[in-house]
Write a protein that holds these residues in place. Structure first.
Motif, PDB file in Angstrom:
ATOM      1  N   MET A 199       0.902  -1.194   0.013  1.00  0.00           N
ATOM      2  CA  MET A 199      -0.013   0.071  -0.087  1.00  0.00           C
ATOM      3  C   MET A 199       0.877   1.245  -0.158  1.00  0.00           C
ATOM      4  SD  MET A 199      -2.819   1.160   2.717  1.00  0.00           S
ATOM      5  CE  MET A 199      -3.721  -0.456   2.583  1.00  0.00           C
ATOM      6  N   LEU A 200       0.598   1.991  -0.898  1.00  0.00           N
ATOM      7  CA  LEU A 200       1.398   3.313  -1.190  1.00  0.00           C
ATOM      8  C   LEU A 200       0.960   4.283   0.081  1.00  0.00           C
ATOM      9  CD1 LEU A 200       1.921   3.929  -4.974  1.00  0.00           C
ATOM     10  CD2 LEU A 200       3.357   2.927  -3.454  1.00  0.00           C
ATOM     11  N   LYS A 201       2.050   5.024   0.833  1.00  0.00           N
ATOM     12  CA  LYS A 201       1.701   5.752   1.577  1.00  0.00           C
ATOM     13  C   LYS A 201       1.411   7.417   0.838  1.00  0.00           C
ATOM     14  CE  LYS A 201       4.776   3.950   5.240  1.00  0.00           C
ATOM     15  NZ  LYS A 201       5.902   4.312   6.042  1.00  0.00           N
ATOM     16  N   PRO A 202       0.414   8.138   1.745  1.00  0.00           N
ATOM     17  CA  PRO A 202       0.399   9.392   0.916  1.00  0.00           C
ATOM     18  C   PRO A 202       1.516  10.222   0.747  1.00  0.00           C
ATOM     19  CG  PRO A 202      -1.131   8.942   2.852  1.00  0.00           C
ATOM     20  CD  PRO A 202      -0.255   7.779   2.957  1.00  0.00           C
ATOM     21  N   GLY A 203       1.663  10.750  -0.209  1.00  0.00           N
ATOM     22  CA  GLY A 203       3.008  11.619  -0.566  1.00  0.00           C
ATOM     23  C   GLY A 203       3.749  10.808  -1.724  1.00  0.00           C
ATOM     24  N   SER A 204       3.435   9.418  -1.787  1.00  0.00           N
ATOM     25  CA  SER A 204       4.153   8.729  -2.720  1.00  0.00           C
ATOM     26  C   SER A 204       3.725   9.021  -4.157  1.00  0.00           C
ATOM     27  CB  SER A 204       3.675   7.046  -2.558  1.00  0.00           C
ATOM     28  OG  SER A 204       3.844   6.572  -1.416  1.00  0.00           O
ATOM     29  N   THR A 205       4.779   8.717  -5.170  1.00  0.00           N
ATOM     30  CA  THR A 205       4.536   9.124  -6.370  1.00  0.00           C
ATOM     31  C   THR A 205       4.114   7.929  -7.235  1.00  0.00           C
ATOM     32  OG1 THR A 205       6.294  10.900  -6.167  1.00  0.00           O
ATOM     33  CG2 THR A 205       5.788  10.204  -8.448  1.00  0.00           C
ATOM     34  N   ILE A 206       3.168   8.304  -8.180  1.00  0.00           N
ATOM     35  CA  ILE A 206       2.768   7.171  -9.271  1.00  0.00           C
ATOM     36  C   ILE A 206       2.847   7.706 -10.542  1.00  0.00           C
ATOM     37  CG2 ILE A 206       0.574   6.258 -10.125  1.00  0.00           C
ATOM     38  CD1 ILE A 206      -0.652   6.359  -7.379  1.00  0.00           C
ATOM     39  N   GLY A 207       3.729   7.157 -11.480  1.00  0.00           N
ATOM     40  CA  GLY A 207       4.007   7.641 -12.693  1.00  0.00           C
ATOM     41  C   GLY A 207       2.928   7.098 -13.838  1.00  0.00           C
ATOM     42  N   ILE A 208       2.724   8.099 -14.685  1.00  0.00           N
ATOM     43  CA  ILE A 208       1.760   7.780 -15.643  1.00  0.00           C
ATOM     44  C   ILE A 208       2.316   7.830 -17.140  1.00  0.00           C
ATOM     45  CG2 ILE A 208      -0.545   8.425 -16.713  1.00  0.00           C
ATOM     46  CD1 ILE A 208      -1.285   9.632 -13.805  1.00  0.00           C
ATOM     47  N   LEU A 209       2.230   6.891 -17.814  1.00  0.00           N
ATOM     48  CA  LEU A 209       2.727   6.538 -19.220  1.00  0.00           C
ATOM     49  C   LEU A 209       1.660   7.102 -20.167  1.00  0.00           C
ATOM     50  CD1 LEU A 209       4.589   3.466 -18.911  1.00  0.00           C
ATOM     51  CD2 LEU A 209       5.875   5.554 -19.086  1.00  0.00           C
ATOM     52  N   GLY A 210       2.141   8.282 -20.839  1.00  0.00           N
ATOM     53  CA  GLY A 210       1.050   8.663 -21.808  1.00  0.00           C
ATOM     54  C   GLY A 210       0.542  10.266 -21.331  1.00  0.00           C
ATOM     55  N   GLY A 211       0.164  11.134 -22.015  1.00  0.00           N
ATOM     56  CA  GLY A 211      -0.262  12.415 -21.669  1.00  0.00           C
ATOM     57  C   GLY A 211      -1.466  12.798 -22.215  1.00  0.00           C
ATOM     58  N   GLY A 212      -2.298  12.145 -22.455  1.00  0.00           N
ATOM     59  CA  GLY A 212      -3.655  12.687 -23.076  1.00  0.00           C
ATOM     60  C   GLY A 212      -4.949  12.711 -21.843  1.00  0.00           C
ATOM     61  N   GLN A 213      -5.975  12.882 -22.183  1.00  0.00           N
ATOM     62  CA  GLN A 213      -7.202  13.195 -21.265  1.00  0.00           C
ATOM     63  C   GLN A 213      -7.183  11.973 -20.391  1.00  0.00           C
ATOM     64  OE1 GLN A 213      -7.815  12.879 -24.462  1.00  0.00           O
ATOM     65  NE2 GLN A 213      -9.487  11.610 -24.956  1.00  0.00           N
ATOM     66  N   LEU A 214      -6.942  10.907 -20.447  1.00  0.00           N
ATOM     67  CA  LEU A 214      -7.072   9.668 -19.490  1.00  0.00           C
ATOM     68  C   LEU A 214      -6.078   9.935 -18.509  1.00  0.00           C
ATOM     69  CD1 LEU A 214      -7.858   6.581 -21.970  1.00  0.00           C
ATOM     70  CD2 LEU A 214      -9.405   8.108 -20.798  1.00  0.00           C
ATOM     71  N   GLY A 215      -4.791  10.090 -18.807  1.00  0.00           N
ATOM     72  CA  GLY A 215      -3.972  10.444 -17.852  1.00  0.00           C
ATOM     73  C   GLY A 215      -4.160  11.853 -17.026  1.00  0.00           C
ATOM     74  N   ARG A 216      -4.859  12.773 -17.723  1.00  0.00           N
ATOM     75  CA  ARG A 216      -5.181  13.847 -17.002  1.00  0.00           C
ATOM     76  C   ARG A 216      -6.188  13.321 -15.740  1.00  0.00           C
ATOM     77  NH1 ARG A 216      -5.704  19.593 -18.936  1.00  0.00           N
ATOM     78  NH2 ARG A 216      -7.474  20.767 -17.976  1.00  0.00           N
ATOM     79  N   MET A 217      -7.142  12.724 -16.209  1.00  0.00           N
ATOM     80  CA  MET A 217      -8.278  12.522 -15.170  1.00  0.00           C
ATOM     81  C   MET A 217      -7.674  11.381 -14.207  1.00  0.00           C
ATOM     82  SD  MET A 217     -11.753  12.337 -17.338  1.00  0.00           S
ATOM     83  CE  MET A 217     -11.057  11.957 -19.064  1.00  0.00           C
ATOM     84  N   LEU A 218      -6.639  10.790 -14.530  1.00  0.00           N
ATOM     85  CA  LEU A 218      -6.175   9.707 -13.267  1.00  0.00           C
ATOM     86  C   LEU A 218      -5.338  10.592 -12.344  1.00  0.00           C
ATOM     87  CD1 LEU A 218      -4.718   6.801 -15.696  1.00  0.00           C
ATOM     88  CD2 LEU A 218      -6.456   6.500 -13.713  1.00  0.00           C
ATOM     89  N   ALA A 219      -4.576  11.586 -13.061  1.00  0.00           N
ATOM     90  CA  ALA A 219      -3.863  12.446 -12.198  1.00  0.00           C
ATOM     91  C   ALA A 219      -4.520  13.249 -11.245  1.00  0.00           C
ATOM     92  CB  ALA A 219      -2.891  13.210 -13.141  1.00  0.00           C
ATOM     93  N   ILE A 220      -5.663  13.650 -11.646  1.00  0.00           N
ATOM     94  CA  ILE A 220      -6.674  14.519 -10.794  1.00  0.00           C
ATOM     95  C   ILE A 220      -7.094  13.538  -9.615  1.00  0.00           C
ATOM     96  CG2 ILE A 220      -8.747  15.500 -10.656  1.00  0.00           C
ATOM     97  CD1 ILE A 220      -8.293  16.545 -13.273  1.00  0.00           C
ATOM     98  N   GLU A 221      -7.164  12.331  -9.876  1.00  0.00           N
ATOM     99  CA  GLU A 221      -7.827  11.559  -8.785  1.00  0.00           C
ATOM    100  C   GLU A 221      -6.674  11.057  -7.815  1.00  0.00           C
ATOM    101  OE1 GLU A 221     -10.489  10.733  -7.790  1.00  0.00           O
ATOM    102  OE2 GLU A 221     -11.854  11.460  -9.543  1.00  0.00           O
ATOM    103  N   GLY A 222      -5.544  10.778  -8.626  1.00  0.00           N
ATOM    104  CA  GLY A 222      -4.066  10.738  -7.684  1.00  0.00           C
ATOM    105  C   GLY A 222      -4.107  11.867  -6.642  1.00  0.00           C
ATOM    106  N   ALA A 223      -4.218  13.026  -7.174  1.00  0.00           N
ATOM    107  CA  ALA A 223      -3.967  14.160  -6.320  1.00  0.00           C
ATOM    108  C   ALA A 223      -5.024  14.098  -5.185  1.00  0.00           C
ATOM    109  CB  ALA A 223      -4.130  15.312  -7.065  1.00  0.00           C
ATOM    110  N   ARG A 224      -6.267  13.761  -5.507  1.00  0.00           N
ATOM    111  CA  ARG A 224      -7.247  13.624  -4.462  1.00  0.00           C
ATOM    112  C   ARG A 224      -7.002  12.550  -3.274  1.00  0.00           C
ATOM    113  NH1 ARG A 224     -13.053  13.304  -7.229  1.00  0.00           N
ATOM    114  NH2 ARG A 224     -13.676  13.334  -4.904  1.00  0.00           N
ATOM    115  N   LEU A 225      -6.152  11.710  -3.757  1.00  0.00           N
ATOM    116  CA  LEU A 225      -5.712  10.530  -2.679  1.00  0.00           C
ATOM    117  C   LEU A 225      -4.517  10.818  -2.076  1.00  0.00           C
ATOM    118  CD1 LEU A 225      -6.629   7.314  -4.897  1.00  0.00           C
ATOM    119  CD2 LEU A 225      -7.810   7.936  -2.953  1.00  0.00           C
ATOM    120  N   GLY A 226      -4.033  12.049  -2.281  1.00  0.00           N
ATOM    121  CA  GLY A 226      -2.919  12.340  -1.565  1.00  0.00           C
ATOM    122  C   GLY A 226      -1.391  12.004  -2.393  1.00  0.00           C
TER     123      GLY A 226
END
Length: 358
Positions: A1-28
């Protein structure tokens, strides 16, 4: 389980990556993206973003050095990238990409688990195409086996004469017979690192010019009667791949049962309705799975849901839609609207009695 403040990498720069990053930020979590040069709209919401070629091993190493886990937003990331990434884990697993990147391998994989795709044949030469058209018949569709999406890399063949006029590119292809179907639908699931599997309600999909136009709920009786069978198959696929994250399988609903079309090892356009229409969206649950967190409830929260893609210049006046009741607009920040390009989507809900207005 990743602790808050950990980094998740996303391969690809389109809208799906954008929406994933938004949710990642909401989870800390801190999200870092990587993609070749282009209109990388995900970069606007990532903590850091690498713009480099897929074969730039130094850039990939620098990207991976920041990451505690890595995911991807589209299935055409070259497999060579995963040979050079010096970090684990990567979710979904490499095997899912190996299967999904080749339409023939994908169909054979699902057939091996009991699924039923359209009649098809591998095409490597003019003789192969002529034989396939004679054996399978017309109408049909010729597709590149690799890459191609939203109708790209596909040619409709209405007759043997059409087949004669097709200019084969030289790359591997697949010929598929047309399916007589009443509706199209998606099965979208999420599988956690512990093997927990959850499904969202299946939406009815309508395509125009090879591009998804709308996804709507309820999907109707023809689809509802085939959901149980397709859920069972989708779970077999996910378990066989030891899958982690959101997985999408597309089907045709026919009078003889569901016919498998294709799979996508990622969050999917037909699941965008889940952002407002489900307790937990596909994006939130994908990031939960990647981080090793418990999965969220996938129940639908509205009586009806309609997600409409905003394609090309359809997005120009999209903000006026916000005056409609329970309407939710998502614009992807793309700089240039052109024909066939997804610029955003809008989701309209009818709430269940007593559920209130968002």
């Amino acid at each position: 389980m990743l602790k808050p403040g950990s980094t998740i990498g996303i391969l690809g720069g389109g809208q799906l990556g954008r929406m994933l990053a938004i949710e990642g930020a909401r989870l800390g979590y801190r999200c870092v993206g990587y993609a070749p040069e282009g209109d990388n709209v995900a970069a606007e919401v990532c903590a850091d973003f690498f713009v480099a070629r897929w074969d730039d091993t130094a850039a990939l190493a620098a990207f991976a050095a920041q990451c505690d886990a890595i995911t991807y937003e589209f299935e055409n990331v070259p497999l060579s990238v995963f040979d050079t990434l010096p970090v684990e884990p990567v979710f979904p697993p490499r095997k899912a990409l190996e299967v999904a990147q080749d339409r023939l391998a994908e169909k054979r994989f699902v057939e091996g688990l009991g699924g039923r795709p359209a009649l098809h044949a591998a095409i490597d030469s003019r003789a192969d195409l002529d034989d396939a058209v004679e054996r399978i018949g017309t109408p049909g569709i010729l597709k590149t086996r690799r890459e191609g999406y939203d109708g790209k890399g596909q040619w409709r063949i209405a007759s043997a004469h059409d087949a004669e006029s097709v200019q084969l590119s030289g790359g591997p292809a697949i010929y598929e017979g047309f399916v007589d179907f009443g509706a199209e639908f998606s099965v979208i699931l999420v599988r956690g690192q512990d093997g927990d599997v959850r499904f969202w309600e299946s939406a009815r999909n309508v395509h125009r010019d090879g591009i998804l136009a709308t996804s709507s709920l309820p999907a109707g009786e023809a689809i509802a009667g085939q959901v149980e069978e397709t859920h069972a198959l989708a779970k077999l696929v996910a378990d066989a791949l030891d899958y982690v994250g959101v997985l999408t399988l597309e089907f045709f609903a026919t009078t003889n049962g569901p016919v498998f079309n294709e799979m996508a090892p990622r969050v999917h356009n037909s699941g965008h309705w889940t952002i407002e229409g489900a307790v937990t969206s596909q994006f939130a649950n994908h990031m939960r799975a990647v981080a090793g967190l418990p999965l969220g409830d996938t129940a639908t929260v509205a009586e009806t849901v309609t997600m409409t893609n905003l394609i090309g210049k359809d997005s120009a006046s999209a903000q006026t839609l916000l005056g409609e009741p329970d309407t939710h607009l998502h614009l992807y920040g793309k700089k240039q609207a052109r024909a066939g390009r997804k610029m955003g989507h809008v989701t309209r809900l009818t709430r269940r009695t007593g559920s209130g207005q968002s």
